[in-house]
Design an enzyme around this catalytic site. Structure first.
Site, PDB file in Angstrom:
ATOM      1  N   TYR A  67      -0.784   8.433  -2.532  1.00  0.00           N
ATOM      2  CA  TYR A  67      -0.743   8.128  -3.966  1.00  0.00           C
ATOM      3  C   TYR A  67      -1.953   8.771  -4.686  1.00  0.00           C
ATOM      4  O   TYR A  67      -1.927   8.940  -5.898  1.00  0.00           O
ATOM      5  CB  TYR A  67      -0.854   6.613  -4.196  1.00  0.00           C
ATOM      6  CG  TYR A  67       0.416   5.809  -4.016  1.00  0.00           C
ATOM      7  CD1 TYR A  67       1.588   6.367  -3.495  1.00  0.00           C
ATOM      8  CD2 TYR A  67       0.432   4.454  -4.377  1.00  0.00           C
ATOM      9  CE1 TYR A  67       2.730   5.589  -3.340  1.00  0.00           C
ATOM     10  CE2 TYR A  67       1.584   3.688  -4.235  1.00  0.00           C
ATOM     11  CZ  TYR A  67       2.722   4.256  -3.711  1.00  0.00           C
ATOM     12  OH  TYR A  67       3.850   3.489  -3.569  1.00  0.00           O
TER      13      TYR A  67
ATOM     14  N   GLU B 113      -2.534   8.742   8.123  1.00  0.00           N
ATOM     15  CA  GLU B 113      -1.067   8.580   8.200  1.00  0.00           C
ATOM     16  C   GLU B 113      -0.506   9.294   9.431  1.00  0.00           C
ATOM     17  O   GLU B 113       0.536   8.912   9.954  1.00  0.00           O
ATOM     18  CB  GLU B 113      -0.389   9.096   6.923  1.00  0.00           C
ATOM     19  CG  GLU B 113      -0.603   8.203   5.701  1.00  0.00           C
ATOM     20  CD  GLU B 113       0.071   6.830   5.795  1.00  0.00           C
ATOM     21  OE1 GLU B 113       1.136   6.718   6.422  1.00  0.00           O
ATOM     22  OE2 GLU B 113      -0.485   5.853   5.230  1.00  0.00           O
TER      23      GLU B 113
ATOM     24  N   CYS C 222     -10.964   3.088  -0.220  1.00  0.00           N
ATOM     25  CA  CYS C 222      -9.550   3.387   0.047  1.00  0.00           C
ATOM     26  C   CYS C 222      -9.227   2.603   1.306  1.00  0.00           C
ATOM     27  O   CYS C 222      -9.985   2.654   2.284  1.00  0.00           O
ATOM     28  CB  CYS C 222      -9.364   4.883   0.287  1.00  0.00           C
ATOM     29  SG  CYS C 222      -7.708   5.316   0.885  1.00  0.00           S
ATOM     30  N   THR C 223      -8.138   1.861   1.282  1.00  0.00           N
ATOM     31  CA  THR C 223      -7.865   0.973   2.418  1.00  0.00           C
ATOM     32  C   THR C 223      -7.517   1.752   3.692  1.00  0.00           C
ATOM     33  O   THR C 223      -7.497   1.169   4.771  1.00  0.00           O
ATOM     34  CB  THR C 223      -6.731  -0.016   2.071  1.00  0.00           C
ATOM     35  OG1 THR C 223      -5.612   0.713   1.555  1.00  0.00           O
ATOM     36  CG2 THR C 223      -7.198  -1.031   1.042  1.00  0.00           C
ATOM     37  N   HIS C 224      -7.261   3.044   3.568  1.00  0.00           N
ATOM     38  CA  HIS C 224      -7.038   3.850   4.771  1.00  0.00           C
ATOM     39  C   HIS C 224      -8.351   4.141   5.527  1.00  0.00           C
ATOM     40  O   HIS C 224      -8.325   4.416   6.721  1.00  0.00           O
ATOM     41  CB  HIS C 224      -6.419   5.211   4.405  1.00  0.00           C
ATOM     42  CG  HIS C 224      -4.955   5.174   4.107  1.00  0.00           C
ATOM     43  ND1 HIS C 224      -4.440   4.641   2.957  1.00  0.00           N
ATOM     44  CD2 HIS C 224      -3.886   5.633   4.820  1.00  0.00           C
ATOM     45  CE1 HIS C 224      -3.120   4.775   2.954  1.00  0.00           C
ATOM     46  NE2 HIS C 224      -2.751   5.371   4.078  1.00  0.00           N
TER      47      HIS C 224
ATOM     48  N   ASP D 279       0.870  -1.191   0.000  1.00  0.00           N
ATOM     49  CA  ASP D 279       0.000   0.000   0.000  1.00  0.00           C
ATOM     50  C   ASP D 279       0.899   1.230   0.000  1.00  0.00           C
ATOM     51  O   ASP D 279       2.117   1.131   0.205  1.00  0.00           O
ATOM     52  CB  ASP D 279      -0.894  -0.003   1.255  1.00  0.00           C
ATOM     53  CG  ASP D 279      -1.795   1.229   1.321  1.00  0.00           C
ATOM     54  OD1 ASP D 279      -2.454   1.545   0.311  1.00  0.00           O
ATOM     55  OD2 ASP D 279      -1.816   1.910   2.362  1.00  0.00           O
ATOM     56  N   SER D 280       0.282   2.406  -0.182  1.00  0.00           N
ATOM     57  CA  SER D 280       1.042   3.652  -0.137  1.00  0.00           C
ATOM     58  C   SER D 280       1.488   3.984   1.291  1.00  0.00           C
ATOM     59  O   SER D 280       2.299   4.878   1.480  1.00  0.00           O
ATOM     60  CB  SER D 280       0.169   4.797  -0.649  1.00  0.00           C
ATOM     61  OG  SER D 280      -0.906   5.004   0.252  1.00  0.00           O
TER      62      SER D 280
ATOM     63  N   THR E  20      -6.092   2.825  -5.171  1.00  0.00           N
ATOM     64  CA  THR E  20      -5.526   3.708  -6.196  1.00  0.00           C
ATOM     65  C   THR E  20      -4.588   2.905  -7.095  1.00  0.00           C
ATOM     66  O   THR E  20      -4.634   3.019  -8.318  1.00  0.00           O
ATOM     67  CB  THR E  20      -4.751   4.862  -5.508  1.00  0.00           C
ATOM     68  OG1 THR E  20      -5.557   5.377  -4.447  1.00  0.00           O
ATOM     69  CG2 THR E  20      -4.414   5.965  -6.479  1.00  0.00           C
TER      70      THR E  20
HETATM   71  N1  DGL Z   1      -4.774   3.295   0.661  1.00  0.00           N
HETATM   72  C1  DGL Z   1      -4.728   3.659  -0.702  1.00  0.00           C
HETATM   73  C2  DGL Z   1      -6.019   3.404  -1.422  1.00  0.00           C
HETATM   74  O1  DGL Z   1      -6.687   2.454  -1.070  1.00  0.00           O
HETATM   75  C3  DGL Z   1      -3.981   4.907  -1.094  1.00  0.00           C
HETATM   76  C4  DGL Z   1      -4.311   6.180  -0.454  1.00  0.00           C
HETATM   77  C5  DGL Z   1      -3.336   7.262  -0.902  1.00  0.00           C
HETATM   78  O2  DGL Z   1      -2.139   7.046  -0.778  1.00  0.00           O
HETATM   79  O3  DGL Z   1      -3.790   8.313  -1.368  1.00  0.00           O
HETATM   80  O4  DGL Z   1      -6.353   4.056  -2.382  1.00  0.00           O
END
Ligand code: DGL
Length: 270
Positions: free
Chosen positions: A41, A151, A183-185, A9-10, A74
């Site tokens: 990302y 983050e 988004c996994t965040h 992941d990012s 992403t």
């Molecule tokens: N966690 C990522 C996603 O699912 C990336 C979020 C990011 O870095 O902007 O898209």
């Protein structure tokens, strides 16, 4: 030595997928890479996200994993097909599992999707949802302010609640009954998100369905780790190791130890 499931992941977002894999497949070894030096990302051009993803995949391949999970929407949106063409391993993304979970849950046929600018602009969820159910109505919204909060470990502050409210209040519609956390965040923010969206909207976290897909693929290939295996997980991040460690420990509920290896490496005792 046990072959790992490599997850990338990012930043810390893919840990939401890792947590579910650990719950469903506790015997599996995880190798995780969070690109904390280059997060987020979501607002980067697609070619850059593809280049970063390819670079991390090449790095992880050195460890001979049995599968790669792109636990970033992403990166899944722009890089999944290319990585699949290039790498001779099962490659799992998070968008199709999330779409499947939403179609399985919605009764009204109106599904919301929130994600990064890159994911929403790609139209990948809309495409995946309509392929599964052509009549579904999709309401999408990019929420670029969420990832920096996660983050920073800022999950429940009043600033977070304010930011989440501002972004999501326009999405509140009585006929939307599922909201995909695309988004996994975002599962880190599920408390403020569900406060704003209300009890009638089911939050869809693709982690559960992704872990199920991982399990199915490994089962079909007879590559599931044997019962009774005690895996030693490894975590890498490209910057801010202390912050990464702190967030990973809170989220996974496990102790993480720093390992003095090239790039920042952690090991987690299962
Ligand atoms: N966690 C990522 C996603 O699912 C990336 C979020 C990011 O870095 O902007 O898209």
């Amino acid at each position: 030595m046990q072959q790992a499931i490599a997850v990338l992941d990012s930043g810390v977002g893919g840990l939401t997928v890792v947590k579910e894999v650990m719950r469903q497949l506790p015997q599996e070894k995880i190798l995780y890479f969070g690109d904390t030096a280059r997060t987020p990302y979501g607002s980067r051009p697609a070619e850059e996200v593809l280049a970063f993803t390819s670079e991390i995949v090449d790095y992880l391949i050195q460890y001979q994993p049995k599968m790669i999970v792109i636990a970033c929407n992403t990166a899944t949106a722009v890089a999944l097909e290319e990585i699949r063409r290039r790498v001779n391993l099962p490659i799992v993304g998070v968008i199709n599992p999330g779409a499947r979970a939403a179609i399985g849950r919605t009764k009204s046929g109106v599904v919301g999707v929130i994600g990064t600018d890159g994911t929403i602009k790609s139209g990948a969820y809309e495409h995946a949802l309509k392929r599964l159910s052509p009549k579904v109505e999709v309401i999408s919204r990019a929420c670029p302010s969420f990832v920096p909060l996660v983050e920073a470990g800022n999950f429940n502050s009043s600033e977070t609640f304010r930011t989440v409210s501002e972004a999501l209040l326009p999405l509140r519609r009585s006929d939307m009954d599922c909201l995909i956390l695309g988004c996994t965040h975002y599962p880190f923010l599920c408390h403020p998100i569900s406060e704003v969206m209300g009890q009638d909207v089911v939050l869809i976290n693709s982690a559960e369905e992704t872990a199920r897909e991982i399990s199915t693929i490994l089962h079909e290939k007879s590559e599931l780790a044997g019962r009774g295996e005690v895996p030693i997980h490894q975590f890498f991040c490209s910057a801010e190791p202390r912050k990464f460690q702190e967030i990973a420990q809170i989220w996974l509920g496990e102790q993480i130890w720093l390992m003095p290896v090239v790039w920042q490496v952690y090991q987690l005792r299962a």
